[in-house]
Design an enzyme around this catalytic site. Structure first.
Site, PDB file in Angstrom:
ATOM      1  CE  LYS A   1       5.686   6.841  14.288  1.00  0.00           C
ATOM      2  NZ  LYS A   1       4.891   5.895  13.484  1.00  0.00           N
TER       3      LYS A   1
ATOM      4  CD  GLN B   1       2.787   6.034  10.356  1.00  0.00           C
ATOM      5  OE1 GLN B   1       3.866   5.830  10.899  1.00  0.00           O
ATOM      6  NE2 GLN B   1       1.688   6.235  11.054  1.00  0.00           N
TER       7      GLN B   1
ATOM      8  CG  ASP C   1       5.431  -0.127  13.781  1.00  0.00           C
ATOM      9  OD1 ASP C   1       5.312   0.621  14.763  1.00  0.00           O
ATOM     10  OD2 ASP C   1       5.231   0.233  12.613  1.00  0.00           O
TER      11      ASP C   1
HETATM   12  N1  GUN Z   1      -0.417   4.070  12.283  1.00  0.00           N
HETATM   13  C1  GUN Z   1      -0.972   4.394  13.472  1.00  0.00           C
HETATM   14  N2  GUN Z   1      -0.190   3.993  14.481  1.00  0.00           N
HETATM   15  C2  GUN Z   1       0.893   3.408  13.916  1.00  0.00           C
HETATM   16  C3  GUN Z   1       2.063   2.806  14.466  1.00  0.00           C
HETATM   17  O1  GUN Z   1       2.286   2.697  15.675  1.00  0.00           O
HETATM   18  N3  GUN Z   1       2.945   2.326  13.549  1.00  0.00           N
HETATM   19  C4  GUN Z   1       2.735   2.401  12.212  1.00  0.00           C
HETATM   20  N4  GUN Z   1       3.648   1.889  11.399  1.00  0.00           N
HETATM   21  N5  GUN Z   1       1.656   2.948  11.685  1.00  0.00           N
HETATM   22  C5  GUN Z   1       0.742   3.458  12.544  1.00  0.00           C
END
Ligand code: GUN
Length: 295
Positions: free
Chosen positions: A52, A96, A119
């Site tokens: 990211k 995350q 998110d």
């Molecule tokens: N863990 C797995 N997928 C995601 C996501 O799309 N966002 C976040 N913050 N954590 C994740």
């Protein structure tokens, strides 16, 4: 059979965003700034967050990675979240998941400012999404919708079977695909671990979205001819013959199922890269929304 090439489409989307960033810079305006909070050293999470941050750099976004130790307390994490909420330079951020077990995930997600929740996990955003209101749509389901839209996959009146009811993928995609609009207007069945006979349902499906995390779960005898397959599974399978010590696989027996499918996403290179592109898209949207409320 056509491959739904998430890598290609995500690069297109990133290029489109990069053009917008260049225009912002030319006008002397603020570029979007995404922050990511990572607690601990989970291998997959490190990979995702790293990816990211790299994507931000590539398209000209500012990015900040806040990497906290595994022992971080819930209070310490909540303080970090409060600091991000009040930092006017940050347009959006993510925490995350998964978080270490001693931290209450819900409590943390509830503390995120909904206007910075790129998110789309905060109940305000999730609720708005379910009510067809403007919100941040979680990046993975948003990416699936965008992939279906850009390949013009016909979903209207079709039967979509979703496998898995997670808050991140299964639940939101079942809502989105049943709504009005392009890549939607579908008749959705949401299946999960207590579903009696999944095969009976997948055999009726025109579209299958599998978000289970079980390699080789969906086999050729479970699907009908012409089905469109969206494989959201990302599992690391240990393999000592590979340099990394593992390989990545989805939920679908790609080799056999692709022979019956009209469309199919590969793993890797399908939904995964789309998730990152849509997170960046949400961050661009967050910046626009903040700028329009500040001016
Ligand atoms: N863990 C797995 N997928 C995601 C996501 O799309 N966002 C976040 N913050 N954590 C994740």
């Amino acid at each position: 059979m056509e491959i739904l090439d998430g890598k290609k489409i995500s690069n297109q989307i990133k290029d489109e965003i990069a053009v917008e960033v260049t225009q912002l810079k030319e006008r002397g305006e603020k570029v979007p700034h995404l922050a990511a909070v990572l607690v601990g050293n989970d291998g997959a999470s490190l990979t995702y967050v790293g990816s990211k941050v790299r994507s931000c750099k590539k398209i000209g976004f500012e990015s900040t990675l806040i990497h906290l130790p595994e022992e971080t307390t819930e209070d310490e994490l909540l303080s970090q979240v409060a600091a991000l909420n009040s930092n006017a330079d940050i347009d959006g951020y993510i925490v995350q998941l998964p978080l270490p077990e001693h931290i209450d995930e819900q409590k943390v997600l509830m503390a995120v400012d909904p206007d910075k929740d790129v998110d789309g996990f905060h109940p305000t955003n999730f609720g708005k999404m379910a009510l067809d209101m403007k919100s941040f749509i979680p990046a993975t389901p948003f990416g699936i919708m965008e992939l279906l839209r850009r390949y013009d996959v016909d979903t209207e009146g079709k039967h979509t079977v979703v496998i898995g009811r997670s808050h991140i993928v299964g639940r939101p995609i079942s809502i989105l695909m049943s709504q009005k609009g392009k890549a939607a207007n579908s008749t959705v069945t949401l299946t999960h671990s207590r579903t009696k006979d999944i095969k009976e349902l997948t055999l009726q499906a025109d579209i299958i979205v599998s978000a289970l995390g079980v390699p080789n779960f969906l086999k050729a005898d479970m699907v009908k001819e012409g089905v469109a397959i969206i494989d959201v599974g990302i599992t690391r399978v240990p393999d000592e013959t590979r340099e990394r010590g593992y390989y990545i696989t989805g939920d679908v027996d790609f080799e056999a199922v692709s022979k019956k499918a009209s469309y199919i996403t590969p793993v890797p290179g399908g939904v995964g890269p789309m998730t990152i592109a849509m997170l960046l898209k949400n961050t661009l949207l967050a910046r626009e929304r903040h700028q329009s409320t500040n001016n």
